[in-house]
Design an enzyme around this catalytic site. Sequence first.
Site, PDB file in Angstrom:
ATOM      1  N   LYS A 172      -1.788   9.430   0.784  1.00  0.00           N
ATOM      2  CA  LYS A 172      -0.947   8.848   1.820  1.00  0.00           C
ATOM      3  C   LYS A 172      -1.788   8.627   3.075  1.00  0.00           C
ATOM      4  CE  LYS A 172       3.392   9.996   2.522  1.00  0.00           C
ATOM      5  NZ  LYS A 172       4.136   8.719   2.658  1.00  0.00           N
TER       6      LYS A 172
ATOM      7  N   ASP B  79      13.883  13.389   6.777  1.00  0.00           N
ATOM      8  CA  ASP B  79      13.876  12.093   6.093  1.00  0.00           C
ATOM      9  C   ASP B  79      14.218  12.267   4.605  1.00  0.00           C
ATOM     10  OD1 ASP B  79      13.673   9.380   5.915  1.00  0.00           O
ATOM     11  OD2 ASP B  79      11.500   9.330   5.724  1.00  0.00           O
TER      12      ASP B  79
ATOM     13  N   ALA C  81       5.503   2.561   0.348  1.00  0.00           N
ATOM     14  CA  ALA C  81       5.350   2.749   1.797  1.00  0.00           C
ATOM     15  C   ALA C  81       6.590   3.439   2.334  1.00  0.00           C
ATOM     16  CB  ALA C  81       5.128   1.413   2.500  1.00  0.00           C
ATOM     17  N   GLY C  82       6.407   4.241   3.362  1.00  0.00           N
ATOM     18  CA  GLY C  82       7.527   4.958   3.972  1.00  0.00           C
ATOM     19  C   GLY C  82       7.393   4.977   5.477  1.00  0.00           C
ATOM     20  N   GLY C  83       8.233   5.777   6.113  1.00  0.00           N
ATOM     21  CA  GLY C  83       8.247   5.829   7.570  1.00  0.00           C
ATOM     22  C   GLY C  83       6.986   6.417   8.157  1.00  0.00           C
TER      23      GLY C  83
END
Length: 831
Positions: free
Chosen positions: A516, A612, A496-498
């Site tokens: 995603k 990022d 999981a990411g931003g």
Amino acid sequence: MEVKLLPLPLPLPLLLLLLLLHFPFSFSTIPLGSVIYPSGSNNQNWQSPNSTFSVSFVPSSSPDSFLAAVSFAGNVPIWSAGTVDSRGSLRLLPSGSLRLTNGSGATVWDSRTDRLGVTSGSIKDSGELVLLNNRSVPVWSSFDNPTDTIVQSQNFTIGKVLRSGPYSFQLERSGNLTLRWNNNTVYWNHGLNSSFSSNLSSPSLGLQTNGVVSIFDSSLRGGVDTVYSGDYGDSDTFRFLKLDDDGNLKIYSSASGNSGPVTDHWSAVDQCLVYGYCGNFGICSYNDTDPICLCPSLNFDFVDVDDKRKGCKRKLELNDCSGSTTMLELAHTRLFTYENDPNSESFFAGSSPCRANCLSSSACLASVSMSDGSGNCWQKRPGSFFTGYQRPSVPSTSYVKVCGPVVPNTLLIAKKDDGNNSKVHLWIVAVAVIGGLLGLIAVEVGLWWCCCRKNPRFGTLSSHYTLLEYASGAPVQFTYKELQRCTKSFKEKLGAGGFGTVYKGVLTNRTVVAVKQLEGIEQGEKQFRMEVATISSTHHLNLVRLIGFCSQGRHRLLVYEFMRNGSLDNFLFAVDSGKFLTWEYRFNIALGTAKGITYLHEECRDCIVHCDIKPENILVDDNYAAKVSDFGLAKLLNPKDNRYNMSSVRGTRGYLAPEWLANLPITSKSDVYSYGMVLLEIVSGKRNFDVSEKTNHKKFSIWAYEEFEKGNTEAILDTRLGEDQTVDMEQVRRMVKTSFWCIQEQPLQRPTMGKVVQMLEGITEIKKPPCPKTISEVSFSGNSMSTRSMLVASGATRSSSSSATRSFQTMGITSSGPASTRISEGSLLGS
């Protein structure tokens, strides 16, 4: 008896005068009547008490000519009066004027101080040349009448101007620093924080001994830092700020005192963005790293082949055209335009109408189609000054009206050198392409007929995911049910990411993918498709490829190629994972990541700022090559969505550049900062924000710099790279030095990613970096760090609107200030 006549003794004043005229002055006082010459037996100079500065003649660029100047170390002019021939002279006249004359006796320059009571002159240890009255009060000073240079301890205030040819540098009352061409066209404007600009009463500019150029004013508490020299921090270095004849403002320094070489450590602007650098009709481009001047096409000739900066001229004027005129197309080229130019106008038009309108109008000589999203078309009328900039990253196209036929300049055409200069006919290319496509279709039909036509699992998904679509590079559109089926209802979570959660999926043709599921995306379908098209058009060896997407209702998903080895953080920080990277793999991953980000910033059609960069977004393929992921996703977020801000970004706070904290514009230099932190982690195998007993409870990057200063680079290296591992320490040192340059507080001090690649490859010499500051030490104009720390701690969000309104200031562009002519904002975007 021979009588010898004894010589009569000379009067003492006359004897002293003869001695002064015969020997060079070695002290600072310059009596009235003193004179120095460029050459010959009477060559003299007036020196400061410490012999650091002197007034003398130094050779100029023109043959048999000399420049009367105040010089540092005898050969670096910091103030000049003018150029004369070998029979010229510089005299302090009995009337009190300092006068420069050439060999014919004509006055070249005069201080105009006669009848002002001047009794002597003096050259100080600071390099200031002054004319004094009988009370030792300065009547005239070189610091008050600068030419093209400012030195340390010199006060530069409003009304003073540095000049070099058609270029000038001034300090505005608002605190802005401006570079102008021909006194009106502003091509660089470096401003203060807007909260200060309206409160300044009498601002002044000073170059401090530590290499910082600061603005001082009675309304400011101390100075406001505006520019940092590349060798910032060393107070024993002599520095000066100079406006060169190429129109660029630079900081020079001599690190070894009077005998050391003088090198530049900062420049205000990309050289090709200097207005008029290549003259009228000249196009500035780059040959490797050096700027070169070219003519738009072979329809033009250089005005002076020996000095290509003088520009170009038409071989045939438009009035003399025997046939019809046509438009010369210059791809990736921008003719500079600026507001309030009486010889140009702007309106909204596409590329083709912009070209056609100019061709049909007798009052138009050139046009510029601004392919930066603004939709502007600039047209230049007769009498305009044409100067341009060409680079593959420039999105705009310029058109110049010429007499037909057009003869292209091959140096301005970007192409790959494949070693074959033969021309390939278009019909051969067309046949090859069509044949290849038909062959692909035949292969796919054959595969389907043999393997899949009776397979009940072969559903609608395979009809979308065709080999032809995948090979073409176009993103495949999936339905939400298709992706739900291939991920087994989003069962296997990869991470999981931003921007959302990633799941593993298998398409019906057995291709493994990463899906995603984006969160917080509220764009309309049309805009989302446009952004996805931009992301999918980026193709690079070190970027994760986007295979397809889903935009159905509120569902927004992206389908990427799958990386079996996962992300870089699993190799660097997960000690128990059993994954380990040798030094060779680490260096190749660092270099590959830099090349991928360079492509995003400088080489793809639309410049993409990642926003990022972190190990979690650097994936490792089966060959241990780096692939950057999640690029372009920042553009998909709803501007009103505050999830992606400083206070709530998950797992990335240690990689955010200081401008995030200071609510300043986010540019490609913000990615450079994040990459620098990642680079340090690749070397050390530790998180950059780790604090432990080994680092003396300091932030790891600060501790690492202290060890680097001691020459103990080995202490920074990952301990897992023991004696049984082969480590190239020269590569280690390059990576460490590069990382410290990348994480500098000021964005202007950080290199571009293209420069970073050269530094890592050893192509460019890496100078000693200044110490990076900790977050608590960061100081930006108008904001105290304690206030920002409180905002961060309380979860305050970045102001997107504030960042947008000041985004042009980072690029040296502003629409405020004095009512002088300024380059339009659109004219420099994407350069």
